[in-house]
Design an enzyme around this catalytic site. Structure first.
Site, PDB file in Angstrom:
ATOM      1  N   THR A 151      36.961  47.989  28.961  1.00 22.13           N
ATOM      2  CA  THR A 151      37.783  48.724  29.249  1.00 22.13           C
ATOM      3  C   THR A 151      38.822  48.566  28.068  1.00 22.13           C
ATOM      4  O   THR A 151      39.246  47.471  27.633  1.00 22.13           O
ATOM      5  CB  THR A 151      38.581  48.091  30.564  1.00 22.13           C
ATOM      6  OG1 THR A 151      37.653  48.631  31.626  1.00 22.13           O
ATOM      7  CG2 THR A 151      39.742  48.721  31.079  1.00 22.13           C
ATOM      8  N   VAL A 193      35.080  52.659  42.254  1.00 16.62           N
ATOM      9  CA  VAL A 193      36.104  52.567  41.277  1.00 16.62           C
ATOM     10  C   VAL A 193      36.614  51.116  41.096  1.00 16.62           C
ATOM     11  O   VAL A 193      36.537  50.513  42.226  1.00 16.62           O
ATOM     12  CB  VAL A 193      37.305  53.508  41.933  1.00 16.62           C
ATOM     13  CG1 VAL A 193      38.482  53.347  41.075  1.00 16.62           C
ATOM     14  CG2 VAL A 193      36.767  55.060  41.799  1.00 16.62           C
ATOM     15  N   GLY A 194      36.774  50.741  40.024  1.00 14.85           N
ATOM     16  CA  GLY A 194      37.279  49.405  39.753  1.00 14.85           C
ATOM     17  C   GLY A 194      38.735  49.154  39.637  1.00 14.85           C
ATOM     18  O   GLY A 194      39.579  50.022  40.273  1.00 14.85           O
TER      19      GLY A 194
HETATM   20  N1  ASP Z   1      37.347  46.416  34.683  1.00 15.37           N
HETATM   21  C1  ASP Z   1      36.710  47.359  34.304  1.00 15.37           C
HETATM   22  C2  ASP Z   1      35.889  47.934  36.084  1.00 15.37           C
HETATM   23  O1  ASP Z   1      35.822  47.115  36.581  1.00 15.37           O
HETATM   24  C3  ASP Z   1      35.328  47.175  33.544  1.00 15.37           C
HETATM   25  C4  ASP Z   1      35.859  46.352  32.301  1.00 15.37           C
HETATM   26  O2  ASP Z   1      36.945  46.021  31.911  1.00 15.37           O
HETATM   27  O3  ASP Z   1      34.842  46.069  31.517  1.00 15.37           O
HETATM   28  O4  ASP Z   1      35.808  49.011  35.864  1.00 15.37           O
END
Ligand code: ASP
Length: 322
Positions: free
Chosen positions: A184, A213-214
């Site tokens: 991200t 959804v994260g």
């Molecule tokens: N935090 C993001 C999610 O869980 C993934 C990431 O940062 O790699 O969707």
């Protein structure tokens, strides 16, 4: 006098409590903006985003313009497998995107689970600026985006699809986040007037359940900005971050006088205390205090972040747990 200034002054004059209050609040009662802007972004791709944000600020753009257009550079890079439409799909083959923004005054906008738009971060900003809401998701978010002038873009990237097809043979679904399948981008900035803003955008975890959804579009989890204190963002396994309201936790610790790196470390430690098996997970936090002090900390080695300030643009490695 703003409420917070009164509070800081009160804390600063009460013996034992004063020790917990950072020097900038003890000295002036308010925080002194940095002499020149400071921009931070997660991971290696943060360098390109920082350069763009810096250029926006140099051209007279405001700090919100900077963090939106900064991360849009990474969204537009179709070679990036973790942000924007070049990202890896979910287990059903859909690339679904999440993004959010928050400004100095705490206004916020967010979209989650949207497909077919190149720049979800710009839609998130528009949600903030043109609706009374904070968050739009899925089909409703897409319809709102179309109705508000955002052009759809339907693309298929053969390499990404082939990789996904290969994955479907085994369907070895594990919500595993490692250096290969996450990244991200979160970006935090403070300008020379002390105005803060932040953004966060992702295609989320590779091969996630359709609809998942994260943390990234969730204000307080993937991103939190408080103009009186500072800002923080997160990357890594979103579920771990959401459970402790990660970015909000980091900012609140800075409010109590904890230095930025230490605030990030304590947030990671809180995650570690609550989970047994974190071997295959990564979490990283990035923090920017309103006076320009910054820090980062991650669960494991490998979390890099980009810094741009008066000294130029550079990539640093975060401190991490053993
Ligand atoms: N935090 C993001 C999610 O869980 C993934 C990431 O940062 O790699 O969707």
């Amino acid at each position: 006098m703003p409420l917070d200034r009164r509070r800081f002054l009160r804390l600063g004059s009460t013996g034992a409590l004063a020790a917990a209050v950072p020097s900038w609040t003890r000295a002036a009662g308010i925080l002194v903006p940095p002499a020149s802007p400071v921009v931070l972004s997660t991971w290696d791709h943060g360098l390109a985003a920082n350069r763009k944000a810096w250029q926006v600020l140099s051209d007279g753009g405001n700090v919100l313009d900077a963090v939106v257009e900064g991360v849009a550079v990474v969204e537009n890079d179709l070679g990036n497998r973790t942000v924007g439409q070049g990202g890896r799909p979910d287990r059903d083959g859909h690339v679904t995107l999440d993004a959010c923004v928050q400004d100095h005054d705490g206004r916020a906008g967010s979209v989650a689970f949207v497909e077919h738009f190149p720049n979800p971060v710009r839609i998130a900003r528009a949600v903030m600026e043109r609706t009374p809401h904070v968050m739009l998701v899925g089909e409703g978010a897409e319809r709102w985006a179309r109705e508000n002038g955002f052009a759809e873009r339907r693309i298929t990237l053969p390499g990404v699809q082939a990789e996904w097809k290969e994955w479907t043979v085994q369907k070895a679904y594990q919500p595993v986040v490692n250096i290969e399948n996450h990244d991200t981008i979160g970006q935090l900035a403070v300008d020379a007037r002390g105005r803060l803003a932040g953004s966060c955008t992702t295609s989320g975890m590779a091969y996630k359940v359709h609809g998942r959804v994260g943390d990234s579009p969730i204000i307080g989890a993937g991103l939190f900005v408080d103009g009186e204190v500072g800002a923080a963002c997160a990357t890594g396994t979103g579920e771990l971050v959401i459970r402790i309201a990660g970015s909000h936790t980091v900012v609140e610790m800075m409010r109590q006088g904890v230095e930025p790196t230490e605030a990030c470390r304590q947030a990671v430690e809180r995650i570690v205390r609550r989970h047994r098996d974190l071997d295959r997970h990564q979490v990283g936090f990035l923090a920017l205090r309103a006076d320009g002090a910054f820090g980062a900390f991650s669960l494991r080695q490998g979390f890099t972040f980009a810094v741009s300030d008066a000294a130029g643009h550079r990539l640093l490695a975060s401190e991490h747990m053993g």
